[in-house]
Motif scaffolding. Structure first.
Motif, PDB file in Angstrom:
ATOM      1  N   GLY A  64     -15.615  47.648 -54.439  1.00  0.00           N
ATOM      2  CA  GLY A  64     -15.251  46.560 -54.362  1.00  0.00           C
ATOM      3  C   GLY A  64     -14.617  46.107 -52.944  1.00  0.00           C
ATOM      4  O   GLY A  64     -15.939  46.496 -52.631  1.00  0.00           O
ATOM      5  N   PHE A  65     -13.544  44.622 -52.432  1.00  0.00           N
ATOM      6  CA  PHE A  65     -14.044  44.416 -51.518  1.00  0.00           C
ATOM      7  C   PHE A  65     -12.543  43.468 -51.346  1.00  0.00           C
ATOM      8  O   PHE A  65     -12.253  43.894 -52.396  1.00  0.00           O
ATOM      9  CB  PHE A  65     -15.040  43.452 -51.259  1.00  0.00           C
ATOM     10  N   VAL A  66     -11.661  43.850 -50.132  1.00  0.00           N
ATOM     11  CA  VAL A  66     -11.043  43.312 -49.502  1.00  0.00           C
ATOM     12  C   VAL A  66     -11.314  41.775 -48.574  1.00  0.00           C
ATOM     13  O   VAL A  66     -12.822  42.355 -47.914  1.00  0.00           O
ATOM     14  CB  VAL A  66     -10.043  43.369 -49.732  1.00  0.00           C
ATOM     15  N   SER A  67     -10.828  40.924 -48.874  1.00  0.00           N
ATOM     16  CA  SER A  67     -11.006  39.745 -47.595  1.00  0.00           C
ATOM     17  C   SER A  67      -9.874  39.596 -47.525  1.00  0.00           C
ATOM     18  O   SER A  67      -8.604  39.621 -47.482  1.00  0.00           O
ATOM     19  CB  SER A  67     -11.933  38.663 -48.210  1.00  0.00           C
ATOM     20  N   ALA A  68     -10.417  38.521 -46.529  1.00  0.00           N
ATOM     21  CA  ALA A  68      -8.984  37.923 -45.212  1.00  0.00           C
ATOM     22  C   ALA A  68      -9.461  36.257 -44.643  1.00  0.00           C
ATOM     23  O   ALA A  68     -10.309  36.949 -44.410  1.00  0.00           O
ATOM     24  CB  ALA A  68      -8.428  38.718 -43.888  1.00  0.00           C
ATOM     25  N   GLY A  69      -9.009  35.704 -44.690  1.00  0.00           N
ATOM     26  CA  GLY A  69      -8.947  34.116 -43.855  1.00  0.00           C
ATOM     27  C   GLY A  69      -8.240  33.516 -43.554  1.00  0.00           C
ATOM     28  O   GLY A  69      -7.234  33.309 -44.072  1.00  0.00           O
ATOM     29  N   TRP A  70      -8.682  32.942 -42.670  1.00  0.00           N
ATOM     30  CA  TRP A  70      -7.921  31.956 -41.867  1.00  0.00           C
ATOM     31  C   TRP A  70      -7.280  31.149 -42.370  1.00  0.00           C
ATOM     32  O   TRP A  70      -7.719  30.245 -42.452  1.00  0.00           O
ATOM     33  CB  TRP A  70      -8.117  32.367 -40.359  1.00  0.00           C
ATOM     34  N   LYS A  71      -6.217  30.675 -42.152  1.00  0.00           N
ATOM     35  CA  LYS A  71      -5.379  29.333 -42.372  1.00  0.00           C
ATOM     36  C   LYS A  71      -4.672  28.618 -41.585  1.00  0.00           C
ATOM     37  O   LYS A  71      -5.036  27.603 -41.451  1.00  0.00           O
ATOM     38  CB  LYS A  71      -4.110  29.813 -43.786  1.00  0.00           C
ATOM     39  N   ARG A  72      -4.144  28.959 -40.299  1.00  0.00           N
ATOM     40  CA  ARG A  72      -3.503  28.407 -39.429  1.00  0.00           C
ATOM     41  C   ARG A  72      -3.038  29.447 -37.602  1.00  0.00           C
ATOM     42  O   ARG A  72      -3.215  30.996 -38.997  1.00  0.00           O
ATOM     43  CB  ARG A  72      -2.377  27.493 -39.451  1.00  0.00           C
ATOM     44  N   GLU A  73      -2.622  29.172 -37.498  1.00  0.00           N
ATOM     45  CA  GLU A  73      -2.295  30.922 -36.182  1.00  0.00           C
ATOM     46  C   GLU A  73      -1.035  31.591 -36.262  1.00  0.00           C
ATOM     47  O   GLU A  73      -0.729  31.047 -37.167  1.00  0.00           O
ATOM     48  CB  GLU A  73      -1.941  29.960 -34.547  1.00  0.00           C
ATOM     49  N   GLY A  74      -2.066  32.604 -36.898  1.00  0.00           N
ATOM     50  CA  GLY A  74      -0.905  33.825 -37.138  1.00  0.00           C
ATOM     51  C   GLY A  74      -0.790  33.758 -38.531  1.00  0.00           C
ATOM     52  O   GLY A  74       0.287  34.794 -39.385  1.00  0.00           O
ATOM     53  N   VAL A  75      -1.600  32.875 -39.336  1.00  0.00           N
ATOM     54  CA  VAL A  75      -1.496  33.198 -41.160  1.00  0.00           C
ATOM     55  C   VAL A  75      -2.885  33.251 -41.465  1.00  0.00           C
ATOM     56  O   VAL A  75      -3.820  32.458 -41.009  1.00  0.00           O
ATOM     57  CB  VAL A  75      -0.548  31.503 -41.820  1.00  0.00           C
ATOM     58  N   MET A  76      -2.222  34.533 -42.940  1.00  0.00           N
ATOM     59  CA  MET A  76      -4.170  34.739 -43.034  1.00  0.00           C
ATOM     60  C   MET A  76      -3.680  34.990 -44.549  1.00  0.00           C
ATOM     61  O   MET A  76      -2.731  35.257 -45.480  1.00  0.00           O
ATOM     62  CB  MET A  76      -4.539  36.352 -42.399  1.00  0.00           C
ATOM     63  N   GLU A  77      -4.618  34.326 -45.262  1.00  0.00           N
ATOM     64  CA  GLU A  77      -4.436  34.625 -47.386  1.00  0.00           C
ATOM     65  C   GLU A  77      -5.481  35.815 -47.000  1.00  0.00           C
ATOM     66  O   GLU A  77      -6.583  35.819 -46.425  1.00  0.00           O
ATOM     67  CB  GLU A  77      -5.339  33.088 -47.125  1.00  0.00           C
ATOM     68  N   ILE A  78      -4.685  36.512 -48.601  1.00  0.00           N
ATOM     69  CA  ILE A  78      -6.123  37.928 -48.057  1.00  0.00           C
ATOM     70  C   ILE A  78      -6.840  37.321 -50.245  1.00  0.00           C
ATOM     71  O   ILE A  78      -6.075  37.140 -51.023  1.00  0.00           O
ATOM     72  CB  ILE A  78      -5.289  39.026 -48.428  1.00  0.00           C
ATOM     73  N   GLY A  79      -7.718  38.269 -50.025  1.00  0.00           N
ATOM     74  CA  GLY A  79      -8.394  38.053 -51.723  1.00  0.00           C
ATOM     75  C   GLY A  79      -8.865  39.479 -52.164  1.00  0.00           C
ATOM     76  O   GLY A  79      -8.759  40.557 -50.812  1.00  0.00           O
ATOM     77  N   TYR A  80      -9.028  40.073 -53.148  1.00  0.00           N
ATOM     78  CA  TYR A  80      -9.565  41.707 -52.995  1.00  0.00           C
ATOM     79  C   TYR A  80     -10.238  41.444 -54.734  1.00  0.00           C
ATOM     80  O   TYR A  80      -9.813  40.397 -55.508  1.00  0.00           O
ATOM     81  CB  TYR A  80      -8.545  42.437 -52.851  1.00  0.00           C
ATOM     82  N   LEU A  81     -11.353  42.238 -54.846  1.00  0.00           N
ATOM     83  CA  LEU A  81     -11.893  42.488 -56.130  1.00  0.00           C
ATOM     84  C   LEU A  81     -12.357  43.836 -56.309  1.00  0.00           C
ATOM     85  O   LEU A  81     -12.455  44.656 -55.409  1.00  0.00           O
ATOM     86  CB  LEU A  81     -12.552  41.971 -56.098  1.00  0.00           C
ATOM     87  N   LEU A  82     -11.583  44.748 -57.495  1.00  0.00           N
ATOM     88  CA  LEU A  82     -12.061  46.092 -57.376  1.00  0.00           C
ATOM     89  C   LEU A  82     -12.431  46.584 -58.845  1.00  0.00           C
ATOM     90  O   LEU A  82     -12.746  45.388 -59.990  1.00  0.00           O
ATOM     91  CB  LEU A  82     -11.216  46.899 -57.918  1.00  0.00           C
ATOM     92  N   ALA A  83     -14.196  46.996 -58.924  1.00  0.00           N
ATOM     93  CA  ALA A  83     -14.419  47.498 -60.213  1.00  0.00           C
ATOM     94  C   ALA A  83     -14.345  48.524 -60.967  1.00  0.00           C
ATOM     95  O   ALA A  83     -12.539  48.906 -61.084  1.00  0.00           O
ATOM     96  CB  ALA A  83     -16.454  48.420 -59.401  1.00  0.00           C
ATOM     97  N   ARG A  84     -13.879  47.729 -62.586  1.00  0.00           N
ATOM     98  CA  ARG A  84     -13.498  48.308 -63.291  1.00  0.00           C
ATOM     99  C   ARG A  84     -13.431  49.643 -63.885  1.00  0.00           C
ATOM    100  O   ARG A  84     -11.999  50.127 -63.662  1.00  0.00           O
ATOM    101  CB  ARG A  84     -14.299  47.764 -65.189  1.00  0.00           C
ATOM    102  N   HIS A  85     -14.419  50.310 -63.288  1.00  0.00           N
ATOM    103  CA  HIS A  85     -14.511  51.737 -63.346  1.00  0.00           C
ATOM    104  C   HIS A  85     -13.193  52.517 -62.426  1.00  0.00           C
ATOM    105  O   HIS A  85     -13.114  53.906 -62.345  1.00  0.00           O
ATOM    106  CB  HIS A  85     -15.796  52.102 -63.047  1.00  0.00           C
ATOM    107  N   ALA A  86     -12.954  51.794 -61.612  1.00  0.00           N
ATOM    108  CA  ALA A  86     -12.225  52.244 -60.245  1.00  0.00           C
ATOM    109  C   ALA A  86     -10.476  51.801 -60.220  1.00  0.00           C
ATOM    110  O   ALA A  86     -10.130  52.152 -59.214  1.00  0.00           O
ATOM    111  CB  ALA A  86     -12.991  51.705 -59.036  1.00  0.00           C
ATOM    112  N   GLN A  87     -10.050  50.785 -61.520  1.00  0.00           N
ATOM    113  CA  GLN A  87      -9.341  50.357 -61.732  1.00  0.00           C
ATOM    114  C   GLN A  87      -8.046  51.515 -61.710  1.00  0.00           C
ATOM    115  O   GLN A  87      -8.731  52.524 -62.384  1.00  0.00           O
ATOM    116  CB  GLN A  87      -8.768  49.107 -62.226  1.00  0.00           C
TER     117      GLN A  87
END
Length: 166
Positions: A64-87
């Motif tokens: 799977g993976f995790v992600s972080a996106g810059w939105k503005r100074e000091g503020v980050m959005e996150i996302g994530y995805l995990l394979a079904r067999h690892a959930q």
């Protein structure tokens, strides 16, 4: 464990990202071809988003993976995805926790996630990590499954520090 995501991770993650049931809550449909996913992963570092592969102990294969996106100074959005067999094994919780630690260590003051109101697994993860529901945006996204609402969950650096001090 986390490491920077690379184009070669497409091999391991294609079965997950080609699965319509797993990609249901993403803003894009499942990938049709592994080359599309390879190209998507190869573009890491060329946008405001950074991604890290989730790697189980004793392996180098991404689950799977995790992600972080810059939105503005000091503020980050996150996302994530995990394979079904690892959930259900704590991988997502550990990986997102490591990501949050990293983002706050960088000096960010706020981390947030945007999730579909019907994505119960994501809502449970965010709630378990101490995120607060901050908003409900109606008809916010036009996705491959139609017009969708969005729930915003936020976490402040002070809240994370207090939670981890206990």
């Amino acid at each position: 464990m986390l490491r920077p995501r690379r184009a070669a991770d497409a091999e391991a993650l294609f079965p997950t990202m080609a699965d319509p049931s797993i990609m249901r809550w993403w803003s894009r449909p499942a990938f049709d071809h592994i080359d599309q996913l390879r190209e998507n992963f190869a573009s890491d570092g060329q946008s405001a988003w950074r991604s890290w592969a989730i790697i189980p102990a004793g392996s180098d294969q991404a689950i799977g993976f995790v992600s972080a996106g810059w939105k503005r100074e000091g503020v980050m959005e996150i996302g994530y995805l995990l394979a079904r067999h690892a959930q259900g094994r704590g991988y997502a919780r550990n990986a997102v926790s490591m990501l949050i630690d990293h983002l706050f260590e960088e000096g960010n003051r706020r981390v947030f996630a945007d999730t579909d109101p019907e994505n119960h697994a994501s809502i449970a993860l965010l709630t378990a990590l101490g995120f607060s529901r901050e908003g409900h945006l109606r008809a916010e996204w036009h996705t491959h499954i139609g017009i969708r609402d969005s729930l915003i969950f936020g976490l402040l650096a002070e809240e994370w520090s207090l939670r981890n001090a206990r």
